[in-house]
Write an enzyme that holds these catalytic residues in place. Structure first.
Site, PDB file in Angstrom:
ATOM      1  N   GLY A  63      20.092  53.497  17.062  1.00  0.00           N
ATOM      2  CA  GLY A  63      19.173  54.210  16.185  1.00  0.00           C
ATOM      3  C   GLY A  63      17.908  54.609  16.934  1.00  0.00           C
ATOM      4  N   ASP A  64      16.760  54.144  16.420  1.00  0.00           N
ATOM      5  CA  ASP A  64      15.479  54.443  17.068  1.00  0.00           C
ATOM      6  C   ASP A  64      14.905  53.210  17.751  1.00  0.00           C
ATOM      7  OD1 ASP A  64      15.108  53.229  14.563  1.00  0.00           O
ATOM      8  OD2 ASP A  64      13.055  53.953  14.432  1.00  0.00           O
ATOM      9  N   GLU A  65      15.782  52.302  18.148  1.00  0.00           N
ATOM     10  CA  GLU A  65      15.357  51.057  18.803  1.00  0.00           C
ATOM     11  C   GLU A  65      15.725  51.077  20.285  1.00  0.00           C
ATOM     12  OE1 GLU A  65      15.808  47.991  15.017  1.00  0.00           O
ATOM     13  OE2 GLU A  65      17.437  48.154  16.481  1.00  0.00           O
TER      14      GLU A  65
END
Length: 288
Positions: free
Chosen positions: A196-198
Site C-alpha cells: 500500500g502506502d507503507e
C-alpha cells in the site's frame, strides 16, 4: 612449405578459441590442400606433355606415377576436409542456437527472480527481499556489536488521494515518494515497499539515536516536497506528509519481527501525535 603451414594451422586451439576460430583454421587448411592439389595436377599435366613424344625412362615413369598418386591423395584429403568443414558449420550453428536459448533462459530466469523480489510499481525490494536482508543485517550487527535501525514509514491520508484523484495519481505519488526515500538511503541500506502506502527502511551501523532522527528528518523533508502530477487532463501539485516509526537493535528488539512490529507501533504514535517521527524507546517509556 605446405606441410609446415598445414602443421601450424592444425595445432590444437587454446581453450579461449571458439569453434568459429577452429572452423576458420580448417577452412584455411582446406584452401591450402586444394592449392597443393592444383599445383600437383599442373605439374603432372606438364610432365606428361613433355614426355609424350620422347622415351620415358623407368625412373621418370615411376616418379610420375608417384606424383599422380600423391595428387590423388591430396584431392581425397581436400574432399574429406570439405566434409569435416560442413560438419563443423553444422556444429557451430547448433551451438549458436543452444547459446541463444541458454542466454534467453538465463535472462528470463533473472527477470523472474527480480520480479519475485521487487515491487512491480516502485521497483523497490519487496517484503521477502527486505526480510532476507534484515536477517543478514541482524547477523552482522550481532557478530560485530553494532547497531541497526528499522524505520516504518506511512503516508498520511493517502487513501483520500486515491479516492479523490484516482489510482493513477496515487501510483505516481507512490513511485515519486519511493524514489525520494531511495535517494536518501545509503548503498548499504535497504528501502522496501511494505505494501500500500507503507515503506520499510533498514539502516546499517547507525551510531546514535541522533543519527536516526536526523535521517528521519531528512526523509520527511524530501517526502514533503510537492509532487507535481501531470497525467491526462490532470495538472496538480500535492504535498504528502509521512509518519515514521523508529526501532533500534538491540534496544528495541533483537529479531526482525520485533523490530518491524515496534517500528510500526512507533509510526502509529507519530501519526496520532502528528510529530513526523517517533522513537519506539519513547513509546516504551510513555506512561500510556
Amino acid at each position: 612449405m605446405p606441410k609446415k603451414k598445414i602443421a601450424r594451422l592444425l595445432r590444437s586451439p587454446s581453450p579461449a578459441n571458439s569453434l568459429h576460430q577452429v572452423l576458420g583454421q580448417s577452412e584455411r587448411v582446406k584452401d591450402i590442400v586444394e592449392e597443393c592439389a592444383d599445383d600437383l595436377s599442373s605439374v603432372n599435366a606438364g610432365l606428361k606433355r613433355e614426355l609424350t613424344d620422347g622415351d620415358i625412362s623407368p625412373v621418370v615413369e615411376n616418379a610420375l606415377e608417384k606424383t599422380e598418386a600423391v595428387e590423388g591423395k591430396v584431392q581425397n584429403a581436400s574432399k574429406e576436409l570439405s566434409l569435416v568443414n560442413m560438419a563443423l558449420k553444422e556444429e557451430v550453428y547448433e551451438r549458436t542456437i543452444l547459446q541463444e536459448k541458454l542466454a534467453a533462459e538465463v535472462k528470463q530466469g533473472d527477470e523472474a527472480r527480480h520480479a519475485s523480489l521487487h515491487d512491480p510499481l516502485t521497483g523497490l525490494p519487496n517484503r521477502a527481499l527486505f526480510n532476507d536482508r534484515l536477517e543478514h543485517g541482524l547477523a552482522h550487527a550481532k557478530r560485530n556489536g553494532v547497531s541497526l535501525v528499522v524505520m516504518f514509514l506511512d503516508l498520511d491520508d493517502f487513501k483520500s488521494i486515491n479516492d479523490t484523484h484516482g489510482h493513477d495519481v496515487g501510483d505516481i505519488v507512490l513511485t515519486t515518494i519511493a524514489g525520494r526515500i531511495k535517494q536518501a538511503s545509503r548503498d548499504e541500506d535497504t528501502v522496501c515497499r511494505h505494501g500500500g502506502d507503507e515503506f520499510l527502511y533498514m539502516l546499517a551501523e547507525i551510531r546514535s539515536e541522533r543519527d536516526s532522527t536526523t535521517i528521519a528528518e531528512k526523509i520527511i523533508a524530501m517526502v514533503e516536497a510537492p509532487c507535481d502530477i501531470r497525467i491526462r487532463d490532470i495538472n496538480m501539485s500535492l504535498v504528502i506528509h509521512p509518519s515514521i516509526g523508529i526501532a533500534s537493535f538491540p534496544a528495541d528488539g533483537i529479531t526482525a519481527e520485533s523490530l518491524v512490529a515496534n517500528a510500526d507501533k512507533a509510526m502509529y504514535q507519530a501519526k496520532r501525535n502528528k510529530t513526523g517521527y517517533s522513537l519506539f524507546s519513547d513509546l516504551a517509556l510513555s506512561p500510556d
